[in-house]
Each structure stands twice: as structure tokens, then as C-alpha cells.
Write a protein that holds these residues in place. Structure first.
Motif, PDB file in Angstrom:
ATOM      1  N   PHE A 626       0.844  -1.192   0.000  1.00 39.65           N
ATOM      2  CA  PHE A 626       0.000   0.000   0.000  1.00 39.65           C
ATOM      3  C   PHE A 626       0.889   1.255   0.000  1.00 39.65           C
ATOM      4  CE2 PHE A 626      -4.371   1.435   1.737  1.00 39.65           C
ATOM      5  CZ  PHE A 626      -4.217   2.709   1.206  1.00 39.65           C
ATOM      6  N   ALA A 627       1.854   1.318   0.921  1.00 40.14           N
ATOM      7  CA  ALA A 627       2.750   2.475   1.025  1.00 40.14           C
ATOM      8  C   ALA A 627       3.568   2.648  -0.243  1.00 40.14           C
ATOM      9  CB  ALA A 627       3.674   2.306   2.231  1.00 40.14           C
ATOM     10  N   GLU A 628       4.041   1.550  -0.787  1.00 40.22           N
ATOM     11  CA  GLU A 628       4.831   1.606  -2.030  1.00 40.22           C
ATOM     12  C   GLU A 628       4.012   2.213  -3.160  1.00 40.22           C
ATOM     13  OE1 GLU A 628       5.067  -1.608  -5.336  1.00 40.22           O
ATOM     14  OE2 GLU A 628       6.157  -2.333  -3.575  1.00 40.22           O
ATOM     15  N   LYS A 629       2.766   1.767  -3.297  1.00 39.84           N
ATOM     16  CA  LYS A 629       1.910   2.287  -4.359  1.00 39.84           C
ATOM     17  C   LYS A 629       1.618   3.777  -4.156  1.00 39.84           C
ATOM     18  CE  LYS A 629       1.366  -1.222  -7.078  1.00 39.84           C
ATOM     19  NZ  LYS A 629       2.689  -1.804  -6.792  1.00 39.84           N
ATOM     20  N   MET A 630       1.495   4.223  -2.925  1.00 38.29           N
ATOM     21  CA  MET A 630       1.263   5.641  -2.667  1.00 38.29           C
ATOM     22  C   MET A 630       2.479   6.472  -3.070  1.00 38.29           C
ATOM     23  SD  MET A 630      -0.799   5.482   0.951  1.00 38.29           S
ATOM     24  CE  MET A 630      -1.543   7.104   0.865  1.00 38.29           C
ATOM     25  N   VAL A 631       3.672   5.969  -2.768  1.00 39.92           N
ATOM     26  CA  VAL A 631       4.892   6.667  -3.173  1.00 39.92           C
ATOM     27  C   VAL A 631       5.009   6.685  -4.689  1.00 39.92           C
ATOM     28  CG1 VAL A 631       7.433   6.601  -3.097  1.00 39.92           C
ATOM     29  CG2 VAL A 631       6.109   6.182  -1.021  1.00 39.92           C
ATOM     30  N   TYR A 634       0.049   6.094  -7.012  1.00 40.76           N
ATOM     31  CA  TYR A 634      -1.208   5.410  -7.339  1.00 40.76           C
ATOM     32  C   TYR A 634      -2.341   6.011  -6.511  1.00 40.76           C
ATOM     33  CZ  TYR A 634       0.796   1.628 -10.148  1.00 40.76           C
ATOM     34  OH  TYR A 634       1.409   0.903 -11.138  1.00 40.76           O
ATOM     35  N   ARG A 635      -3.572   5.762  -6.945  1.00 48.00           N
ATOM     36  CA  ARG A 635      -4.748   6.279  -6.249  1.00 48.00           C
ATOM     37  C   ARG A 635      -5.841   5.213  -6.272  1.00 48.00           C
ATOM     38  NH1 ARG A 635      -5.812  12.043  -5.752  1.00 48.00           N
ATOM     39  NH2 ARG A 635      -7.856  12.373  -4.798  1.00 48.00           N
ATOM     40  N   TYR A 636      -6.648   5.228  -5.196  1.00 45.10           N
ATOM     41  CA  TYR A 636      -7.728   4.238  -5.117  1.00 45.10           C
ATOM     42  C   TYR A 636      -8.841   4.557  -6.117  1.00 45.10           C
ATOM     43  CZ  TYR A 636     -11.893   1.799  -3.568  1.00 45.10           C
ATOM     44  OH  TYR A 636     -13.033   1.031  -3.535  1.00 45.10           O
ATOM     45  N   GLY A 637      -9.391   3.500  -6.701  1.00 47.76           N
ATOM     46  CA  GLY A 637     -10.541   3.629  -7.586  1.00 47.76           C
ATOM     47  C   GLY A 637     -11.082   2.246  -7.906  1.00 47.76           C
ATOM     48  N   GLU A 638     -12.388   2.096  -7.944  1.00 47.86           N
ATOM     49  CA  GLU A 638     -12.988   0.799  -8.280  1.00 47.86           C
ATOM     50  C   GLU A 638     -12.951   0.588  -9.793  1.00 47.86           C
ATOM     51  OE1 GLU A 638     -16.851   0.364  -6.672  1.00 47.86           O
ATOM     52  OE2 GLU A 638     -16.213   0.628  -4.584  1.00 47.86           O
ATOM     53  N   GLU A 664      -8.839  -5.751 -20.297  1.00 48.33           N
ATOM     54  CA  GLU A 664      -7.995  -4.785 -20.997  1.00 48.33           C
ATOM     55  C   GLU A 664      -8.223  -3.372 -20.454  1.00 48.33           C
ATOM     56  OE1 GLU A 664      -7.151  -3.233 -25.579  1.00 48.33           O
ATOM     57  OE2 GLU A 664      -8.412  -4.995 -25.209  1.00 48.33           O
ATOM     58  N   ARG A 665      -9.477  -3.025 -20.196  1.00 49.44           N
ATOM     59  CA  ARG A 665      -9.806  -1.694 -19.675  1.00 49.44           C
ATOM     60  C   ARG A 665      -9.238  -1.507 -18.260  1.00 49.44           C
ATOM     61  NH1 ARG A 665     -14.668  -1.927 -20.869  1.00 49.44           N
ATOM     62  NH2 ARG A 665     -15.484  -2.785 -18.934  1.00 49.44           N
ATOM     63  N   ASN A 666      -9.348  -2.534 -17.436  1.00 51.32           N
ATOM     64  CA  ASN A 666      -8.831  -2.447 -16.068  1.00 51.32           C
ATOM     65  C   ASN A 666      -7.310  -2.348 -16.045  1.00 51.32           C
ATOM     66  OD1 ASN A 666     -11.450  -2.635 -15.251  1.00 51.32           O
ATOM     67  ND2 ASN A 666     -11.316  -4.736 -14.486  1.00 51.32           N
ATOM     68  N   ASN A 667      -6.654  -3.090 -16.947  1.00 54.64           N
ATOM     69  CA  ASN A 667      -5.188  -3.006 -17.038  1.00 54.64           C
ATOM     70  C   ASN A 667      -4.745  -1.616 -17.467  1.00 54.64           C
ATOM     71  OD1 ASN A 667      -4.738  -5.637 -16.233  1.00 54.64           O
ATOM     72  ND2 ASN A 667      -4.689  -6.452 -18.316  1.00 54.64           N
ATOM     73  N   LEU A 668      -5.517  -0.998 -18.348  1.00 56.69           N
ATOM     74  CA  LEU A 668      -5.208   0.360 -18.782  1.00 56.69           C
ATOM     75  C   LEU A 668      -5.311   1.337 -17.609  1.00 56.69           C
ATOM     76  CD1 LEU A 668      -4.590   2.191 -21.262  1.00 56.69           C
ATOM     77  CD2 LEU A 668      -7.052   2.537 -21.470  1.00 56.69           C
ATOM     78  N   ASP A 677      -7.743  -0.820  -7.193  1.00 56.95           N
ATOM     79  CA  ASP A 677      -8.915  -1.028  -6.337  1.00 56.95           C
ATOM     80  C   ASP A 677      -8.582  -1.696  -5.009  1.00 56.95           C
ATOM     81  OD1 ASP A 677      -8.269  -3.478  -7.411  1.00 56.95           O
ATOM     82  OD2 ASP A 677     -10.354  -4.105  -7.736  1.00 56.95           O
ATOM     83  N   LEU A 678      -7.303  -2.024  -4.766  1.00 58.70           N
ATOM     84  CA  LEU A 678      -6.934  -2.676  -3.504  1.00 58.70           C
ATOM     85  C   LEU A 678      -6.208  -1.735  -2.545  1.00 58.70           C
ATOM     86  CD1 LEU A 678      -5.785  -6.215  -4.722  1.00 58.70           C
ATOM     87  CD2 LEU A 678      -8.009  -5.495  -3.845  1.00 58.70           C
ATOM     88  N   LEU A 679      -6.220  -0.441  -2.838  1.00 60.56           N
ATOM     89  CA  LEU A 679      -5.611   0.529  -1.925  1.00 60.56           C
ATOM     90  C   LEU A 679      -6.602   0.840  -0.801  1.00 60.56           C
ATOM     91  CD1 LEU A 679      -3.820   2.911  -4.452  1.00 60.56           C
ATOM     92  CD2 LEU A 679      -2.781   1.231  -2.930  1.00 60.56           C
ATOM     93  N   ILE A 680      -6.843  -0.183  -0.011  1.00 63.49           N
ATOM     94  CA  ILE A 680      -7.787  -0.106   1.099  1.00 63.49           C
ATOM     95  C   ILE A 680      -7.151  -0.768   2.309  1.00 63.49           C
ATOM     96  CG2 ILE A 680      -9.869  -0.044  -0.329  1.00 63.49           C
ATOM     97  CD1 ILE A 680     -10.114  -3.058  -0.005  1.00 63.49           C
ATOM     98  N   ASP A 681      -7.758  -0.594   3.458  1.00 67.05           N
ATOM     99  CA  ASP A 681      -7.248  -1.222   4.676  1.00 67.05           C
ATOM    100  C   ASP A 681      -7.268  -2.742   4.521  1.00 67.05           C
ATOM    101  OD1 ASP A 681      -7.858  -2.343   7.661  1.00 67.05           O
ATOM    102  OD2 ASP A 681      -6.634  -0.520   7.712  1.00 67.05           O
TER     103      ASP A 681
END
Length: 714
Positions: A626-631, A634-638, A664-668, A677-681
């Protein structure tokens, strides 16, 4: 490579002058005996032999024949040498370069290139250095170490760069100019390397580094170039974290602890980010006391650049009133007690880290901190002070040399050793300690080995099945087209035929649902591979490196389950499922992600040894990710799902098309827009997503084997 004057001097002293004397001696002696002339006439005739002039003396006299032969031979050598001397910059280098293989190629002789080149040259490694600046002072120093240096502008001689790069073992691009480094990498990315080569590129500007990592895609399997971007300030921050981790010396994570960071530089920023990503401990949120003369400005800057730091770090800003720490900055007002408290005594501080762009200031701060600690506790050793020198001045070297002379010790490290042994002050040199072969290449290799294994484990778990389905489907279709008699000997046909219990009937027409049958068959294979993966034993006494041992085990298991000859399986799938190919498919950003997982291994291992209940501690891996993705911004989104009406239609072809488009759309969204979508607790994760964190703890024993693998065998 020796310079021209050295080559000429050696040639004159060891070949030309003695040979000339021999010719004159033999010629004079022979002419004098044959003609009986005056000695001076004989000497003059002997000298004429160098120009091959005809004389009337007896040419059959052996001394004259030998003298004339040697003179002609010498004349030819001098002519050839003269031509080579004129053309040596091109021809000599071209000839030598053609025979150089498995060398380290350094492009650019700045501070980084010089330090790495010096160490490689001293240890007699194969090395080629290319630099265009003949006035570079580092060139003469490296030539004393007999380093092979080519003075060429590689932007004007791309053919030379192509030749030396193709046969290299590793490439280090460090010209000192980001734009030049990027242009070199752009060229190298189009060179068809025959084997995998690691290419380290120094990018100094942080914004360039971010764009490089985010948008540079893998250049393709046919290129075999593994590009890694680094900056000296980030590498120093990583080195300090890995070498002097905040939890260093702790046996258990039983209660909160903190560190003190004094001063604020670009390296400080990277060190804080390393702690944000990697200081994920079970039940503990690390506290950092950030001490500066202008804490409000630093707090505003950090909040602007990294607004998420408070999620995993407690950062408390303290004001430094004076440079000698005469006014204790750790005396702060406690609103609960309505009085001042001394954090040195109430907080569990494990270490101090000092940063400043001026080396003299760093040294003075280190001494002042030790004075403060001694005045508070009467102890000058218990809490370590890590002092980071930028090496922008020679003040430390001057003091170190003076200390060595006083102690009759010519080693510059004697002061460093003294400070560590007597006061627990640990000196870190930004360039000298970080830009070393063991740190830059060998330790990088160990981390990369572990990162490759982590990446391969997740590949086997979540991606190998799709590749197997495609390849086996094609093979089985070919087998089913053969004649009835040949079906009996078709291995895959026999295998699938023996697995009829996996074949399902379509409820509408009763026809065998082949894709479902194959999917279930492959799922069984993948489950077995994943189950056995953590139990693989890496033999330290084997001549094979760990990656080869692990890969061989996977291929053997896969071949056994498919009832296919291992060689045939290797020929069929190696270019798609080998460890090296799967690593090579990753962007530099994704490689970094696996490296962070590998660098967090020590903390996970310590947590695991303290508590073997993996579900209770696996959340620290999710927090790290999670911390790595924030650095990485990345941002949360469904992610959008497949329309309900499509799923309810029952049309399998339509559903499959919708699933492919959705993937394909989700990978983009994930790869380009950096939405996840996994940037959650961790408590909100689904069971299958928690399993990804859980599984990494299963690799602890295997990664420990790799970490302790003999370096000389890698």
C-alpha cells in the motif's frame, strides 16, 4: 590502455635502441674485415644499411648479411609502427574491443564512474570505460591502474558503442548529464543483445526518474536489456536504511520505538520514503522526530509533496535552536501534563540520523548529539549516530589523514573505525560507500535474485495457467487432427483422455465442454506447483545459481504432470515461462516493486520468527505494498465490472468477449492512469486478496536460502 608517450618510450628502450646498436656493431665488424678500410669508413657503411643502400663489399659475409637483414626488418617494423601510431586511436581500439567479452562497460567518467571503475580495475575485473573528455583528471588515475579507456564521443561513434555493449556483462551509464544518459539508453534499447544484460542508468533529477520509471516499457524479449534507473541520493537513502535499519538490534517487536532525523536534504527525503514503505512492523507505527532550524517550512514541503505520510509514519517536527544543541530540542511541551517533557528520556529512541549538504556541519552535529546524549545519560555509545557525508568537500579526508598520521596509520578509514568503536558514530560516505561493487552490483544481485523469485512465484500462481491453456489448447487441437492410430501415441491426447472426470457436459446439448475440462486440469497443475514452490531446496554446494535450480524444479514438476518430455516442454515454453523472461517482461517500476518486497524480507522474517501465526501478521505486507503504491503515485478507484445483462444472457461467447474487454480496460486504468482497487485497509480485503500477502510469508525459508547463498557461486 597505455598512452602514446608510454608506448613510444617502451618501444625505444626495449627494442629500437639495442637493435640499432647490434646492427651497427655487426655491420662495422663485417665491413672492416672484408675491405680492411679505416674503422670510420666501416662505421659509415654500416649506418648506410638502415637505408638499404648498395655497397661494394662482400654481401656473403655472415656478419654483414645478419646486420642487413635485421636492419631491413627493423625498417619494416618502424614503418608499420608509425602507421599504427598514427591510426592507433581507431584501429588499436577496434582490434582490442573485438576480443573483449564479459566485461563491465562504464559510459562516462564522472564521480560515480570513476569510483566503480577504480574498484573494478584494482580487482582485475574486465573493464571498458568510454569518455569523451580527454582533460578529465580521472583518466590518468585509471590508466595507472591499467584500465582500458577509450576516448571517443559515443554520440558520433555509435558503431563503437554497439560493439562494446553487445559483449558486456553489465553496463553502467553515468555521464553526469540526464539527457545524455537517456539518449544512450534510447540507443541501447535498440541493440539486439544475444544474452541478458543489466544496465544501470544514473538519473539525477527526481522528476526525470519518475517519468522514466512510469512510462518506460519493457523493450522486448529480443533485446535482453534489463534497465534499472538509480539516483545517488535515492541509493544513499536505501543504503542507510538497509545498513542501519530503525529496528536494527531489536529482537522482538514488543513496543513502540522511534528514530531522530536531523537536517533535511534530498537524501533525507528518500530516507523518509524508504521508512514509509519498508518500516512496516507488526503492531508498531514508527515515529520520526525531524529536527531542523525551520521545521514549519519542512512540514509544509512534506505535506505538499507527500500528503499521505501520516498513514504509516508519525512525523513530529522539532525546532533546532542552535547548531551546538545547547538548547535541547527534545524538551517539548506536553499538553496532557501541562509541562515540558524530555523526549530523550520518555521516547524509545533507537538511533539518530544526520544529513546536511555541508560535511563539516554533519561532523559538528554528530559530536554535539553525542555531547547531549552523554550529558543526559552519562553514556556515549548506547545510541548510534549515523552521519551522512555528501563528499562535496575534502574536510573529512583532511581530518582523517591527520588522524592517521598521529596514530602512525596510513589508512584513511582509521578515523571512521575510531569514531564507531569509541562513540558509536557511523560515517556514511554518499559516493565512496554507496558506489562500490559489493553494494552496487553484488548486493543488487542478491536483492534482484530474491525479487525475481518473488515475481516468479506470483507468475506461477496467477499467470502461468493462462499461458498453459493457450499452448496446451493448440497442442491438443493438433493431436486431435491426427489419424486414429496415431491418437494412441499422442501424449497429451492420452493424458486428457485419462482425465475424463474433469470433462463436463453442456446441459443443453450434452456435448463435452472441452475448455472447462482443460481449465480444471490446468488448475490442478497450478495448485500443485504453488503448493510445492515454497518447499524447493536451494543447494549451496551446487554449481548452479538459485534461479536455475528453482526453474529446473518447476520445469521437472510441470513435465511430470503433463507427461511430456522435459526437453520438449523446455523447447515449447521456455521463452514464455522462464524466470528470466518473466523478469524481463516487467517495467522498471514493477521490478522496483518486487525489489521492495525482497528488501522487506528481513522484517517479515523477524516478525514470523516472533509469531508463526501468519494470518495475524500478513497485513504488514499489504501495508508495505500500500505504502509503495502511494509513493509511486497510485490512487484508489474501483474497476468497472461486466454489465449484469451480459452475465445474465447466458451467451458464453458474448461473456468471454466482455471479460476480455473488461480486463484490458482495467489493465489500462492500473498501468497508465495508476488506479488500483486494492488501496484499502487490509481488514477490508477479500479472502483471495489476503492470500497474496499470506503467500509471501510462505517463501521466507526459500528466500533465506537464497540470501545466504555463497556470493562466488552467483
Amino acid at each position: 590502455m597505455k598512452n602514446n608517450s608510454t608506448i613510444g618510450s617502451s618501444f625505444w628502450h626495449y627494442l629500437l635502441l639495442p637493435t640499432c646498436l647490434i646492427i651497427i656493431f655487426l655491420g662495422t665488424w663485417g665491413v672492416y674485415e672484408v675491405n680492411g678500410n679505416h674503422i670510420w669508413n666501416a662505421l659509415y657503411s654500416a649506418i648506410q644499411m638502415f637505408t638499404n643502400e648498395t655497397n661494394d663489399f662482400n654481401v656473403h659475409e655472415w656478419k654483414i648479411l645478419i646486420a642487413r637483414f635485421i636492419a631491413a626488418l627493423l625498417f619494416g617494423i618502424v614503418v608499420i609502427y608509425g602507421i599504427m601510431h598514427v591510426m592507433q586511436k581507431d584501429w588499436r581500439e577496434k582490434i582490442k574491443v573485438r576480443f573483449k567479452k564479459d566485461h563491465v562497460l562504464i559510459l562516462g567518467l564522472g564521480k560515480i564512474g570513476f569510483l566503480l571503475g577504480s574498484e573494478l580495475a584494482r580487482s582485475k575485473n574486465k573493464l571498458i570505460i568510454i569518455d569523451s573528455n580527454e582533460a578529465n583528471d580521472n583518466i590518468s588515475e585509471l590508466r595507472k591502474l591499467k584500465a582500458f579507456i577509450i576516448l571517443q564521443d559515443i554520440f558520433k561513434n555509435r558503431g563503437l558503442l554497439n560493439r562494446v555493449a553487445k559483449n558486456a556483462k553489465k553496463i553502467i551509464v553515468s555521464t553526469g548529464d540526464d539527457e545524455k544518459n537517456i539518449e544512450i539508453v534510447n540507443f541501447l534499447s535498440r541493440v539486439p543483445f544475444v544474452k541478458s544484460i543489466d544496465c544501470f542508468v544514473h538519473i539525477d533529477k527526481p522528476t526525470n526518474s519518475i517519468v522514466f520509471k512510469d512510462h518506460l516499457k519493457p523493450v522486448g524479449l529480443e533485446n535482453n536489456l534489463n534497465i534499472s534507473v538509480f539516483s545517488i541520493t535515492q541509493s544513499t537513502g536505501q543504503y542507510i536504511f538497509d545498513t542501519y535499519r530503525p529496528d536494527h538490534g531489536l529482537e522482538t517487536y514488543d513496543r513502540d520505538f522511534s528514530i531522530v532525523v536531523i537536517g533535511f536534504t534530498q537524501t533525507t527525503e528518500h530516507f523518509i520514503l524508504e521508512n514509509f514503505i519498508l518500516s512496516q512492523f507488526p503492531g508498531i507505527k514508527l515515529t520520526i522526530y525531524l529536527v531542523n532550524p525551520n521545521p514549519d517550512e519542512i512540514e509544509t514541503l512534506l505535506d505538499f509533496k507527500y500528503p499521505y505520510l501520516s498513514k504509516f509514519l508519525n512525523i513530529i517536527h522539532l525546532r533546532l535552536e542552535d547548531q551546538t544543541f545547547y538548547n535541547n530540542p527534545f524538551l517539548v511541551f506536553d499538553p496532557g501534563k501541562l509541562e515540558k517533557i524530555n523526549l530523550l528520556k520518555t521516547a524509545r529512541i533507537l538511533s539518530f540520523y544526520i544529513f546536511n549538504d555541508d560535511d563539516g556541519t554533519v561532523m559538528n552535529y554528530a559530536v554535539s548529539v553525542k555531547q547531549l546524549l552523554y550529558s543526559e545519560f552519562g553514556d556515549n555509545r548506547s545510541i548510534p549516530v549515523i552521519a551522512c557525508l555528501t563528499e562535496n568537500s575534502s574536510i573529512y579526508n583532511l581530518v582523517a589523514n591527520n588522524y592517521g598520521l598521529q596514530k602512525n596509520n596510513d589508512k584513511i578509514d582509521s578515523l571512521k573505525q575510531h569514531l564507531e568503536e569509541e562513540f558509536n558514530i557511523k560515517i556514511v560516505h554518499t559516493f565512496s560507500d554507496v558506489c562500490t561493487i559489493p553494494r552496487f552490483i553484488e548486493e543488487n544481485e542478491i536483492i534482484d535474485l530474491m525479487a525475481r523469485i518473488i515475481n516468479y512465484f506470483y507468475f506461477v500462481s496467477y499467470a502461468l495457467g493462462n499461458i498453459l491453456f493457450e499452448e496446451l489448447n493448440l497442442l491438443i487441437e493438433k493431436e486431435l487432427k491426427v489419424s486414429e492410430t496415431e491418437k494412441i501415441t499422442a501424449p497429451l491426447y492420452q493424458l486428457i483422455n485419462g482425465k475424463m472426470e474433469f470433462w463436463e457436459k453442456d446441459p443443453q446439448n450434452g456435448v463435452t465442454d472441452f475448455p472447462s475440462a482443460l481449465n480444471k486440469f490446468i488448475l490442478e497443475i497450478i495448485n500443485n506447483l504453488v503448493k510445492n514452490f515454497p518447499d524447493i531446496k536451494v543447494l549451496s554446494d551446487s554449481n548452479e545459481n538459485p534461479l536455475n535450480q528453482i526453474e529446473k524444479r518447476i520445469f521437472v514438476d510441470l513435465a511430470e504432470q503433463l507427461k511430456i518430455n522435459e526437453t520438449d516442454l523446455h523447447d515449447l515454453l521456455y521463452m514464455k515461462i522462464s524466470i528470466e523472461m518473466r523478469w524481463h517482461c516487467l517495467s522498471d517500476r514493477l521490478k522496483d516493486s518486487n525489489r521492495y518486497a525482497a528488501r522487506h524480507h528481513e522484517i517479515k522474517n523477524k516478525a514470523y520468527q516472533q509469531n508463526k501465526n501468519i494470518p495475524a501478521i500478513s497485513y504488514i505486507e499489504h501495508n508495505r505494498w500500500f505504502a509503495e503504491k502511494m509513493v509511486f503515485n497510485y490512487r484508489y478507484g474501483e474497476y468497472p465490472g461486466i454489465p449484469v445483462e451480459t452475465l445474465m444472457s447466458g451467451d458464453k461467447e458474448k461473456i468471454n468477449i466482455a471479460m476480455a474487454e473488461n480486463k484490458e480496460r482495467n489493465n489500462l486504468l492500473k498501468d497508465e492512469l495508476k488506479i488500483h482497487d486494492l488501496l484499502i485497509d487490509s481488514s477490508l480485503l477479500k479472502t483471495e486478496d489476503k492470500k497474496k500477502d499470506y503467500d509471501l510469508f510462505l517463501l521466507i525459508d526459500l528466500l533465506e536460502q537464497v540470501k545466504n547463498f555463497p556470493k562466488q557461486s552467483l
